[in-house]
Motif scaffolding. Structure first.
Motif, PDB file in Angstrom:
ATOM      1  N   ALA A  45       0.829  -1.207   0.000  1.00  0.00           N
ATOM      2  CA  ALA A  45       0.000   0.000   0.000  1.00  0.00           C
ATOM      3  C   ALA A  45       0.865   1.261   0.000  1.00  0.00           C
ATOM      4  N   VAL A  46       1.893   1.276   0.834  1.00  0.00           N
ATOM      5  CA  VAL A  46       2.780   2.442   0.893  1.00  0.00           C
ATOM      6  C   VAL A  46       3.506   2.614  -0.443  1.00  0.00           C
ATOM      7  N   ALA A  47       3.974   1.526  -1.015  1.00  0.00           N
ATOM      8  CA  ALA A  47       4.664   1.598  -2.300  1.00  0.00           C
ATOM      9  C   ALA A  47       3.735   2.125  -3.391  1.00  0.00           C
ATOM     10  N   SER A  48       2.477   1.738  -3.358  1.00  0.00           N
ATOM     11  CA  SER A  48       1.513   2.231  -4.346  1.00  0.00           C
ATOM     12  C   SER A  48       1.303   3.731  -4.222  1.00  0.00           C
ATOM     13  N   ILE A  49       1.212   4.207  -2.998  1.00  0.00           N
ATOM     14  CA  ILE A  49       1.023   5.642  -2.776  1.00  0.00           C
ATOM     15  C   ILE A  49       2.219   6.423  -3.302  1.00  0.00           C
ATOM     16  N   VAL A  50       3.415   5.966  -2.975  1.00  0.00           N
ATOM     17  CA  VAL A  50       4.635   6.659  -3.404  1.00  0.00           C
ATOM     18  C   VAL A  50       4.794   6.572  -4.920  1.00  0.00           C
ATOM     19  N   ALA A  51       4.498   5.411  -5.487  1.00  0.00           N
ATOM     20  CA  ALA A  51       4.693   5.212  -6.922  1.00  0.00           C
ATOM     21  C   ALA A  51       3.778   6.110  -7.751  1.00  0.00           C
ATOM     22  N   LEU A  52       2.539   6.274  -7.332  1.00  0.00           N
ATOM     23  CA  LEU A  52       1.623   7.126  -8.097  1.00  0.00           C
ATOM     24  C   LEU A  52       2.107   8.568  -8.129  1.00  0.00           C
ATOM     25  N   ALA A  53       2.545   9.062  -6.985  1.00  0.00           N
ATOM     26  CA  ALA A  53       3.048  10.438  -6.953  1.00  0.00           C
ATOM     27  C   ALA A  53       4.335  10.567  -7.775  1.00  0.00           C
ATOM     28  N   ALA A  54       5.216   9.594  -7.658  1.00  0.00           N
ATOM     29  CA  ALA A  54       6.477   9.628  -8.403  1.00  0.00           C
ATOM     30  C   ALA A  54       6.221   9.575  -9.900  1.00  0.00           C
ATOM     31  N   TYR A  55       5.254   8.777 -10.308  1.00  0.00           N
ATOM     32  CA  TYR A  55       4.913   8.669 -11.732  1.00  0.00           C
ATOM     33  C   TYR A  55       4.435  10.015 -12.273  1.00  0.00           C
ATOM     34  N   GLY A  56       3.626  10.713 -11.486  1.00  0.00           N
ATOM     35  CA  GLY A  56       3.168  12.041 -11.892  1.00  0.00           C
ATOM     36  C   GLY A  56       4.297  13.051 -11.955  1.00  0.00           C
ATOM     37  N   TYR A  57       5.203  13.007 -10.982  1.00  0.00           N
ATOM     38  CA  TYR A  57       6.346  13.925 -10.994  1.00  0.00           C
ATOM     39  C   TYR A  57       7.264  13.660 -12.178  1.00  0.00           C
ATOM     40  N   ILE A  58       7.447  12.397 -12.521  1.00  0.00           N
ATOM     41  CA  ILE A  58       8.284  12.077 -13.681  1.00  0.00           C
ATOM     42  C   ILE A  58       7.689  12.707 -14.939  1.00  0.00           C
ATOM     43  N   PHE A  59       6.368  12.591 -15.087  1.00  0.00           N
ATOM     44  CA  PHE A  59       5.738  13.210 -16.260  1.00  0.00           C
ATOM     45  C   PHE A  59       5.857  14.726 -16.216  1.00  0.00           C
ATOM     46  N   GLN A  60       5.669  15.297 -15.031  1.00  0.00           N
ATOM     47  CA  GLN A  60       5.719  16.746 -14.902  1.00  0.00           C
ATOM     48  C   GLN A  60       7.105  17.293 -15.261  1.00  0.00           C
ATOM     49  N   PHE A  61       8.154  16.610 -14.844  1.00  0.00           N
ATOM     50  CA  PHE A  61       9.504  17.116 -15.093  1.00  0.00           C
ATOM     51  C   PHE A  61      10.029  16.774 -16.478  1.00  0.00           C
ATOM     52  N   THR A  62       9.621  15.634 -17.030  1.00  0.00           N
ATOM     53  CA  THR A  62      10.169  15.225 -18.330  1.00  0.00           C
ATOM     54  C   THR A  62       9.200  15.433 -19.481  1.00  0.00           C
ATOM     55  N   GLY A  63       7.897  15.534 -19.195  1.00  0.00           N
ATOM     56  CA  GLY A  63       6.908  15.689 -20.251  1.00  0.00           C
ATOM     57  C   GLY A  63       6.561  14.384 -20.942  1.00  0.00           C
ATOM     58  N   SER A  64       6.990  13.266 -20.358  1.00  0.00           N
ATOM     59  CA  SER A  64       6.747  11.962 -20.961  1.00  0.00           C
ATOM     60  C   SER A  64       6.590  10.910 -19.859  1.00  0.00           C
ATOM     61  N   TYR A  65       5.834   9.888 -20.156  1.00  0.00           N
ATOM     62  CA  TYR A  65       5.687   8.768 -19.227  1.00  0.00           C
ATOM     63  C   TYR A  65       6.760   7.699 -19.433  1.00  0.00           C
ATOM     64  N   SER A  66       7.612   7.859 -20.414  1.00  0.00           N
ATOM     65  CA  SER A  66       8.612   6.837 -20.731  1.00  0.00           C
ATOM     66  C   SER A  66       9.536   6.551 -19.555  1.00  0.00           C
ATOM     67  N   GLY A  67       9.996   7.586 -18.887  1.00  0.00           N
ATOM     68  CA  GLY A  67      10.875   7.388 -17.738  1.00  0.00           C
ATOM     69  C   GLY A  67      10.225   6.565 -16.650  1.00  0.00           C
ATOM     70  N   GLY A  68       8.958   6.831 -16.397  1.00  0.00           N
ATOM     71  CA  GLY A  68       8.218   6.055 -15.398  1.00  0.00           C
ATOM     72  C   GLY A  68       8.043   4.605 -15.809  1.00  0.00           C
ATOM     73  N   LEU A  69       7.770   4.387 -17.089  1.00  0.00           N
ATOM     74  CA  LEU A  69       7.616   3.015 -17.571  1.00  0.00           C
ATOM     75  C   LEU A  69       8.933   2.247 -17.500  1.00  0.00           C
ATOM     76  N   TYR A  70      10.028   2.918 -17.826  1.00  0.00           N
ATOM     77  CA  TYR A  70      11.333   2.263 -17.710  1.00  0.00           C
ATOM     78  C   TYR A  70      11.665   1.962 -16.245  1.00  0.00           C
ATOM     79  N   ALA A  71      11.305   2.884 -15.363  1.00  0.00           N
ATOM     80  CA  ALA A  71      11.538   2.656 -13.932  1.00  0.00           C
ATOM     81  C   ALA A  71      10.735   1.450 -13.443  1.00  0.00           C
ATOM     82  N   ILE A  72       9.503   1.329 -13.904  1.00  0.00           N
ATOM     83  CA  ILE A  72       8.681   0.177 -13.523  1.00  0.00           C
ATOM     84  C   ILE A  72       9.294  -1.116 -14.049  1.00  0.00           C
ATOM     85  N   LEU A  73       9.793  -1.081 -15.272  1.00  0.00           N
ATOM     86  CA  LEU A  73      10.434  -2.257 -15.847  1.00  0.00           C
ATOM     87  C   LEU A  73      11.667  -2.664 -15.032  1.00  0.00           C
ATOM     88  N   VAL A  74      12.466  -1.688 -14.638  1.00  0.00           N
ATOM     89  CA  VAL A  74      13.648  -1.966 -13.813  1.00  0.00           C
ATOM     90  C   VAL A  74      13.218  -2.557 -12.464  1.00  0.00           C
TER      91      VAL A  74
END
Length: 98
Positions: A45-74
């Motif tokens: 549950a804690v990981a889900s909360i952190v991951a959702l916010a981190a995913y949004g920040y990645i998009f906000q700073f990079t303008g793409s979801y690719s970084g978040g998807l690569y992070a999930i793959l890793v």
């Protein structure tokens, strides 16, 4: 890319409900299962909360979801490796009689 992401999403979301309980019982046994699994599910549950916010920040700073998807793959690869290590550790403990 969207199709691959969809397949990964399906495996991850179904894995939370199926794989986590089965891994918990196979690695730790059924003795005190409820206490052990409650800690595991709290971590999820804690990981889900952190991951959702981190995913949004990645998009906000990079303008793409690719970084978040690569992070999930890793993270999925890291999870596979840690599960393998956990089973090897369990085998060592069983050989030691614990």
């Amino acid at each position: 890319m969207i199709f691959v992401a969809l397949i990964l999403f399906a495996f991850v979301t179904s894995g939370i409900g199926i794989i986590a309980p089965s891994l918990t019982s196979s690695l730790f046994g059924n003795k005190e299962y409820s206490q052990i699994y409650s800690n595991v599910s709290l971590g999820l549950a804690v990981a889900s909360i952190v991951a959702l916010a981190a995913y949004g920040y990645i998009f906000q700073f990079t303008g793409s979801y690719s970084g978040g998807l690569y992070a999930i793959l890793v993270m999925l690869v890291i999870n596979i490796i840690t599960v393998i290590i956990a089973y090897k550790g369990k085998a060592k403990l069983e050989k030691a009689g614990l």
